[in-house]
Scaffold this motif. Structure first.
Motif, short mmCIF file in Angstrom:
data_model
loop_
_atom_site.label_atom_id
_atom_site.label_comp_id
_atom_site.label_asym_id
_atom_site.label_seq_id
_atom_site.Cartn_x
_atom_site.Cartn_y
_atom_site.Cartn_z
N GLU A 7 97.52 49.73 42.22
CA GLU A 7 96.63 49.35 41.12
C GLU A 7 97.52 48.80 40.01
O GLU A 7 98.40 49.51 39.51
CB GLU A 7 95.83 50.54 40.62
N LEU A 8 97.31 47.55 39.67
CA LEU A 8 98.17 46.86 38.72
C LEU A 8 97.46 46.72 37.38
O LEU A 8 96.51 45.95 37.25
CB LEU A 8 98.54 45.46 39.25
N SER A 9 97.92 47.47 36.38
CA SER A 9 97.38 47.35 35.03
C SER A 9 98.24 46.34 34.28
O SER A 9 99.42 46.58 34.02
CB SER A 9 97.41 48.71 34.32
N VAL A 10 97.64 45.22 33.96
CA VAL A 10 98.34 44.12 33.30
C VAL A 10 98.12 44.25 31.79
O VAL A 10 97.04 44.61 31.34
CB VAL A 10 97.80 42.77 33.84
N ALA A 11 99.15 43.93 31.02
CA ALA A 11 99.04 43.97 29.57
C ALA A 11 97.83 43.14 29.14
O ALA A 11 97.70 41.98 29.56
CB ALA A 11 100.31 43.43 28.93
N PRO A 12 96.93 43.73 28.34
CA PRO A 12 95.73 43.00 27.91
C PRO A 12 96.09 41.66 27.27
O PRO A 12 97.05 41.55 26.50
CB PRO A 12 95.09 43.95 26.89
N GLY A 13 95.31 40.64 27.63
CA GLY A 13 95.53 39.30 27.11
C GLY A 13 96.48 38.46 27.95
O GLY A 13 96.62 37.26 27.71
N ARG A 14 97.12 39.09 28.96
CA ARG A 14 98.08 38.36 29.80
C ARG A 14 97.55 38.15 31.23
O ARG A 14 98.29 37.77 32.12
CB ARG A 14 99.41 39.11 29.85
N GLU A 15 96.25 38.37 31.42
CA GLU A 15 95.67 38.30 32.76
C GLU A 15 95.83 36.91 33.40
O GLU A 15 96.22 36.80 34.57
CB GLU A 15 94.19 38.70 32.74
N ALA A 16 95.51 35.87 32.68
CA ALA A 16 95.61 34.51 33.24
C ALA A 16 97.06 34.16 33.56
O ALA A 16 97.35 33.56 34.61
CB ALA A 16 95.02 33.49 32.27
N GLU A 17 97.96 34.55 32.70
CA GLU A 17 99.39 34.33 32.93
C GLU A 17 99.86 35.08 34.19
O GLU A 17 100.62 34.56 35.00
CB GLU A 17 100.16 34.79 31.70
N PHE A 18 99.36 36.33 34.34
CA PHE A 18 99.70 37.12 35.52
C PHE A 18 99.18 36.45 36.79
O PHE A 18 99.90 36.34 37.79
CB PHE A 18 99.11 38.53 35.40
N GLU A 19 97.93 35.99 36.77
CA GLU A 19 97.36 35.34 37.95
C GLU A 19 98.17 34.11 38.35
O GLU A 19 98.43 33.88 39.54
CB GLU A 19 95.90 34.97 37.70
N ALA A 20 98.61 33.33 37.39
CA ALA A 20 99.43 32.14 37.68
C ALA A 20 100.77 32.56 38.26
O ALA A 20 101.25 31.96 39.24
CB ALA A 20 99.62 31.31 36.42
N ALA A 21 101.38 33.58 37.70
CA ALA A 21 102.67 34.06 38.21
C ALA A 21 102.50 34.63 39.61
O ALA A 21 103.38 34.44 40.46
CB ALA A 21 103.24 35.12 37.27
N PHE A 22 101.39 35.31 39.86
CA PHE A 22 101.16 35.87 41.19
C PHE A 22 101.01 34.76 42.23
O PHE A 22 101.53 34.88 43.34
CB PHE A 22 99.92 36.78 41.20
#
Length: 105
Positions: A7-22
């Motif tokens: 379960e990956l809790s991503v820093a709030p507000g960085r979700e789109a950036e995380f998806e691109a990095a993933f």
């Protein structure tokens, strides 16, 4: 077959950036020996939470093969800065599956 669960809790507000990095990181893990398939899902109730499920041929393919590879260092560089807190990764052995199976699995 082993199922990796995180379960990956991503820093709030960085979700789109995380998806691109993933998306950028996914070819790294998929090229690893013993990798079968991966599913990344986003939580409906908690928008900054993602569920990562990875199928491996064996536990060692993940814990020794992938994590011991140079590719894992790049995976870490791309993704690990997003997590708050750092995820717990666990491994499961399927007991039974109901429904259609994937050909070749």
């Amino acid at each position: 077959m082993i199922l990796e669960h995180a379960e990956l809790s991503v820093a709030p507000g960085r979700e789109a950036e995380f998806e691109a990095a993933f998306r950028s990181a996914s070819p790294i893990i998929s090229a690893s020996p013993g990798f079968r398939r991966l599913l990344l899902s986003r939580c409906v109730e908690r928008e900054n939470v993602f569920l990562l499920l990875v199928e491996w041929n064996s536990l060692e393919d993940h814990t020794e093969g992938f994590r011991g590879s140079p590719g894992y260092q790049e995976w870490r560089r791309l993704l690990h800065s997003f997590y708050e807190p750092f995820p717990v990764v666990e491994h499961f052995r399927p007991l039974f599956i109901v429904g259609p199976t994937v050909p070749g699995a």
